[in-house]
Motif scaffolding. Structure first.
Motif, mmCIF file in Angstrom:
data_model
loop_
_atom_site.group_PDB
_atom_site.id
_atom_site.type_symbol
_atom_site.label_atom_id
_atom_site.label_comp_id
_atom_site.label_asym_id
_atom_site.label_seq_id
_atom_site.Cartn_x
_atom_site.Cartn_y
_atom_site.Cartn_z
ATOM 1 N N THR A 62 0.939 -1.117 0.129
ATOM 2 C CA THR A 62 -0.006 -0.032 0.063
ATOM 3 C C THR A 62 0.902 1.167 -0.168
ATOM 4 O OG1 THR A 62 -1.675 -0.961 1.452
ATOM 5 C CG2 THR A 62 -1.832 1.164 1.226
ATOM 6 N N ARG A 63 0.835 2.039 -0.934
ATOM 7 C CA ARG A 63 1.813 3.013 -1.231
ATOM 8 C C ARG A 63 1.058 4.242 -1.425
ATOM 9 N NH1 ARG A 63 6.836 0.513 -2.781
ATOM 10 N NH2 ARG A 63 7.724 2.440 -3.317
ATOM 11 N N VAL A 64 1.471 5.537 -0.788
ATOM 12 C CA VAL A 64 0.970 7.071 -1.213
ATOM 13 C C VAL A 64 2.187 7.818 -1.434
ATOM 14 C CG1 VAL A 64 -0.212 8.687 -0.040
ATOM 15 C CG2 VAL A 64 -0.895 6.327 0.686
ATOM 16 N N ALA A 65 2.288 8.142 -2.629
ATOM 17 C CA ALA A 65 3.517 9.201 -2.915
ATOM 18 C C ALA A 65 2.816 10.583 -3.134
ATOM 19 C CB ALA A 65 4.167 8.711 -4.309
ATOM 20 N N VAL A 66 3.681 11.271 -2.634
ATOM 21 C CA VAL A 66 3.061 12.926 -2.678
ATOM 22 C C VAL A 66 3.954 13.563 -3.533
ATOM 23 C CG1 VAL A 66 2.523 14.912 -1.204
ATOM 24 C CG2 VAL A 66 2.135 12.635 -0.630
ATOM 25 N N THR A 67 3.615 14.331 -4.444
ATOM 26 C CA THR A 67 4.427 15.317 -5.223
ATOM 27 C C THR A 67 3.953 16.754 -5.125
ATOM 28 O OG1 THR A 67 5.586 15.575 -7.296
ATOM 29 C CG2 THR A 67 3.429 15.240 -7.463
ATOM 30 N N GLY A 68 4.903 17.556 -5.174
ATOM 31 C CA GLY A 68 4.254 19.105 -5.442
ATOM 32 C C GLY A 68 4.782 19.659 -3.708
ATOM 33 N N ALA A 69 4.295 18.831 -2.801
ATOM 34 C CA ALA A 69 4.215 19.409 -1.686
ATOM 35 C C ALA A 69 5.702 19.908 -1.142
ATOM 36 C CB ALA A 69 3.529 18.554 -0.694
ATOM 37 N N GLY A 70 6.686 18.827 -1.258
ATOM 38 C CA GLY A 70 7.937 19.142 -0.592
ATOM 39 C C GLY A 70 8.903 19.615 -1.469
ATOM 40 N N PRO A 71 10.213 19.438 -1.094
ATOM 41 C CA PRO A 71 11.210 19.509 -1.905
ATOM 42 C C PRO A 71 11.670 18.433 -2.909
ATOM 43 C CG PRO A 71 12.139 19.530 0.298
ATOM 44 C CD PRO A 71 10.598 19.405 0.361
ATOM 45 N N CYS A 72 10.903 17.287 -2.708
ATOM 46 C CA CYS A 72 11.073 16.055 -3.649
ATOM 47 C C CYS A 72 10.057 15.218 -3.244
ATOM 48 C CB CYS A 72 12.610 15.456 -3.275
ATOM 49 S SG CYS A 72 12.751 13.664 -4.039
ATOM 50 N N VAL A 73 9.580 14.435 -4.275
ATOM 51 C CA VAL A 73 8.503 13.432 -4.145
ATOM 52 C C VAL A 73 8.642 12.511 -2.899
ATOM 53 C CG1 VAL A 73 9.565 11.664 -5.599
ATOM 54 C CG2 VAL A 73 7.034 11.656 -5.362
ATOM 55 N N PHE A 74 7.715 12.336 -2.223
ATOM 56 C CA PHE A 74 8.024 11.546 -0.847
ATOM 57 C C PHE A 74 6.653 10.317 -0.545
ATOM 58 C CE2 PHE A 74 5.955 15.326 0.813
ATOM 59 C CZ PHE A 74 4.905 14.715 1.495
ATOM 60 N N ARG A 75 7.085 9.494 0.414
ATOM 61 C CA ARG A 75 6.139 8.521 0.672
ATOM 62 C C ARG A 75 5.388 9.142 1.949
ATOM 63 N NH1 ARG A 75 7.951 2.616 0.229
ATOM 64 N NH2 ARG A 75 5.835 2.079 0.848
#
Ligand SMILES: Cc1cc2nc3c(=O)[nH]c(=O)nc-3n(C[C@H](O)[C@H](O)[C@H](O)COP(=O)(O)OP(=O)(O)OC[C@H]3O[C@@H](n4cnc5c(N)ncnc54)[C@H](O)[C@@H]3O)c2cc1C
Ligand code: FES
Ligand code: FES
Lengths: 155, 264
Positions: free
Chosen positions: B197-210
């Motif tokens: 089960t994965r959740v990846a976040v882009t745009g929010a921090g300096p680099c994409v993260f889970r």
């Protein structure tokens, strides 16, 4: 310097260019085809849209060298035997332009849309025009023109 | 833009040779990021090596429960591909929302992930689906690939050749777009499948993260409601003219719920 060769509006052309020469400079300055405009030069506005091997592309964000061996179509290549392309005719008929600066890019982008989607909804037309900016018309008549062209081209 | 020597090699070996032989060589794929950078003189390479003539870097295939997308495959091709649309519709939808049609006609998967722009969409797909990046030298797991802002695990002379996405049971992507550029103010990709089960976040921090909190909440119960009780911390998130860190943290939760709902 390097030599690039491509077909532009059905004509084979070959010129010496610099590595950094953009396709839009090649068209305007080397071939004298000034119908392709430069609005922003930062890949935002779409005034420079041409077709490269049938797909719309921003000629300000493409090196002439990258277009080596391709078939390029510009706004000058749409009319056949002195008769406007149905998309051009529809822009004229429906007042899809005011100053006309964005128009070549709008028309080239719209022709690509109809190739992929011959009967787009108003929403689909508006979404497709994401990369084409117009400072004059408010887009309304551009959308109308494109949908009218779709009907005309459907027969 | 300063001038440079342009090359179009026909093979990966030739591209490697040109790259290692140049005093300051750079690769070009779609050029949608590189050419603007050259114009602004953010980059001034001695040699530009065009990958478009290298055979075998473009195209999509399915093999062993994974969808393999060639590095040079343009976004428009991923968006409209029948296999991707059927097997990983979230990936097709993500590609269809990148920039505008002309950017999608030229911009490529390899260029996007090599650039690792903190607001780009594809990094969320690669990390959120637990994909594997293939290069001319090795395979790199998504968890090891994106190392920082505009930074990746790619070494000098390393060329991305393809990305292999394991087919998930469920996946959804939702982004809150910048209305001018369409880049992600916040984009969230959620998935459940062979990669967990994965959740990846882009745009929010300096680099994409889970997001560990969101993943834990979804691991037991893969529903939007399971995320109701989770608050995302604003610490470490970006604040700029588009959105504050607090607002971005809020958007991460909202986009995650919508992404789960989009899984159907
Ligand atoms: C107007 C506009 C709007 C955009 N909107 C969005 C958006 O909403 N979302 C989004 O995600 N992106 C967006 N983009 C970026 C777009 O997706 C680009 O395609 C992408 O960032 C870079 O891909 P490219 O193929 O053009 O790479 P290029 O510009 O050719 O290269 C980018 C970098 O990657 C390196 N590189 C390229 N290919 C490889 C490879 N195979 N191996 C190793 N290194 C490589 C190059 O050396 C260069 O440093 C937008 C771009 C523009 C111009
Ligand atoms: S001049 Fe090319 S996009 Fe504006
Ligand atoms: S008609 Fe003037 S910019 Fe569109």
């Amino acid at each position: 310097m390097l030599t690039v060769s491509m077909s532009v509006n059905g004509r084979k052309v070959s010129r010496k260019v610099e590595g950094r020469t953009l396709l839009v400079e090649f068209l305007r300055e080397h071939l004298g085809l000034t119908g392709t405009h430069v609005g922003c030069d930062t890949s935002q506005c779409g005034a420079c849209v041409v077709h490269v091997d049938g797909a719309s592309a921003k000629a300000c964000t493409l090196l002439a060298a990258q277009a080596e061996g391709t078939e390029v179509t510009t706004i000058e290549g749409l009319a056949k035997n002195g008769e406007l392309h149905p998309m051009q005719a529809a822009f004229k008929e429906h007042h899809g332009l005011q100053c006309g600066f964005c128009t070549p890019g709008m028309v080239m982008s719209a022709v690509d849309l109809l190739k992929r989607n011959p009967d787009p909804s108003e929403t689909e037309v508006r979404e497709w025009l994401e990369g084409n900016l117009c400072r004059c018309t408010g887009y309304h008549n551009i959308v109308k023109a494109i949908r009218a062209a779709a009907r005309a081209m459907a027969g | 833009m300063y001038d440079f020597a342009y090359h179009r090699p026909a093979s990966l070996e030739e591209a490697e040779r040109l790259l290692s032989g140049a005093s300051d060589g750079t690769l070009i794929a779609g050029g949608m990021t590189l050419i603007p950078a050259l114009k602004q003189r953010l980059a001034s390479p001695s040699d530009v090596i065009d990958l478009s003539g290298v055979a075998g870097l473009s195209g999509i295939s399915e093999a062993g429960g994974a969808i393999v997308v060639g590095a040079l495959t343009p976004h428009a091709a991923v968006a409209s591909d029948a296999v991707v649309t059927a097997r990983v519709p979230a990936l097709a939808a993500l590609a269809a929302e990148i920039g505008d049609p002309q950017v999608r006609n030229r911009g490529t998967l390899g260029g996007s992930i090599a650039n690792n722009d903190p607001v780009a969409d594809y990094p969320a797909a690669v990390l959120g689906l637990g994909a594997t990046v293939r290069t001319n030298r090795r395979e790199i797991a998504a968890d090891d690939f994106f190392t920082g802002m505009f930074e990746t695990a790619l070494e000098d002379g390393e060329i991305v050749t393809a990305v292999s996405f394991p087919v998930p049971d469920k996946a959804g992507y939702t982004k809150f777009s910048n209305p001018a550029s369409r880049y992600a103010v916040v984009g969230v990709l959620v998935s459940r499948g062979p990669a967990g089960t994965r959740v990846a976040v882009t745009g929010a921090g300096p680099c994409v993260f889970r997001s560990a909190e969101l993943e834990q909440a979804l691991a037991g119960d893969f529903t939007a409601a399971a995320l109701d009780a989770v608050t995302v911390a604003a610490e470490g998130l970006n604040s700029d003219i588009h959105a504050s860190a607090d607002y971005r943290a809020h958007l991460v939760g909202v986009m995650a719920k919508r992404a789960v709902a989009a899984c159907g």
